[in-house]
Design a protein around this motif. Structure first.
Motif, PDB file in Angstrom:
ATOM      1  N   GLU A  56      11.724  -2.791   7.565  1.00 26.39           N
ATOM      2  CA  GLU A  56      10.364  -2.338   7.812  1.00 26.39           C
ATOM      3  C   GLU A  56      10.013  -1.278   6.765  1.00 26.39           C
ATOM      4  O   GLU A  56      10.830  -0.418   6.445  1.00 26.39           O
ATOM      5  N   LEU A  57       8.806  -1.358   6.219  1.00 22.41           N
ATOM      6  CA  LEU A  57       8.352  -0.401   5.208  1.00 22.41           C
ATOM      7  C   LEU A  57       7.056   0.240   5.673  1.00 22.41           C
ATOM      8  O   LEU A  57       6.178  -0.440   6.210  1.00 22.41           O
ATOM      9  N   ALA A  58       6.934   1.547   5.456  1.00 21.59           N
ATOM     10  CA  ALA A  58       5.711   2.269   5.794  1.00 21.59           C
ATOM     11  C   ALA A  58       4.785   2.289   4.581  1.00 21.59           C
ATOM     12  O   ALA A  58       5.240   2.165   3.432  1.00 21.59           O
ATOM     13  N   LYS A  59       3.492   2.443   4.827  1.00 23.16           N
ATOM     14  CA  LYS A  59       2.514   2.521   3.739  1.00 23.16           C
ATOM     15  C   LYS A  59       3.004   3.529   2.698  1.00 23.16           C
ATOM     16  O   LYS A  59       3.484   4.609   3.042  1.00 23.16           O
ATOM     17  N   ASP A  61       5.646   3.355   0.843  1.00 28.36           N
ATOM     18  CA  ASP A  61       7.078   3.274   0.527  1.00 28.36           C
ATOM     19  C   ASP A  61       7.257   2.535  -0.789  1.00 28.36           C
ATOM     20  O   ASP A  61       6.543   1.569  -1.081  1.00 28.36           O
ATOM     21  N   GLU A  75       0.300  -1.024   2.668  1.00 23.66           N
ATOM     22  CA  GLU A  75       0.137  -1.030   4.121  1.00 23.66           C
ATOM     23  C   GLU A  75       1.519  -1.139   4.736  1.00 23.66           C
ATOM     24  O   GLU A  75       2.483  -1.457   4.046  1.00 23.66           O
ATOM     25  N   ALA A  76       1.634  -0.855   6.027  1.00 25.88           N
ATOM     26  CA  ALA A  76       2.913  -1.024   6.717  1.00 25.88           C
ATOM     27  C   ALA A  76       3.325  -2.491   6.646  1.00 25.88           C
ATOM     28  O   ALA A  76       2.480  -3.384   6.757  1.00 25.88           O
ATOM     29  N   ASN A  87      -0.083  -6.847  -0.528  1.00 30.28           N
ATOM     30  CA  ASN A  87       0.428  -5.635   0.122  1.00 30.28           C
ATOM     31  C   ASN A  87       1.371  -4.821  -0.775  1.00 30.28           C
ATOM     32  O   ASN A  87       2.021  -3.894  -0.307  1.00 30.28           O
TER      33      ASN A  87
END
Length: 107
Positions: A56-59, A61, A75-76, A87
């Motif tokens: 999982e990656l956060a905005k 990252d 974006e997340a 993205n």
């Protein structure tokens, strides 16, 4: 090249530091696959050679491929999501620029 433990053989890890995997085949939307022991369902078709989020990656990252930053997510992003221009923004900084209309003066 390798793949992380308990990860589908159709996903390739290029460097242990990477937070993306590379699709070794065309992966159809709806396909269920393991990524490091977690079962994920692909929401989009991912073409051969495209990137898949390893985690999982956060905005904002950074995305690492071959152990190097190639950009950041806009974006997340969920584990197993397609990473591409929708993205992922490039962090490439050119080492030179070429301005149209710039003229060299010769003496």
């Amino acid at each position: 090249m390798s793949r992380p433990l308990d990860t589908d053989v159709r996903l390739i890890l290029l460097s242990p530091a990477d937070n993306c995997l590379i699709a070794a085949a065309r992966l159809e939307a709806g396909t269920q696959m393991l990524i490091e022991g977690e079962c994920v369902t692909l929401t989009k078709t991912i073409e051969l050679g495209h990137k898949v989020a390893r985690q999982e990656l956060a905005k904002d990252d950074k995305v690492l491929r071959y152990g190097a930053v190639i950009g950041h997510v806009t974006e997340a992003v969920a584990r197993g999501a397609h990473l591409h221009t929708h993205n992922l923004a490039s962090d490439y900084l050119p080492t030179y620029t070429h301005d149209a209309g710039h003229e060299f003066i010769h003496h």
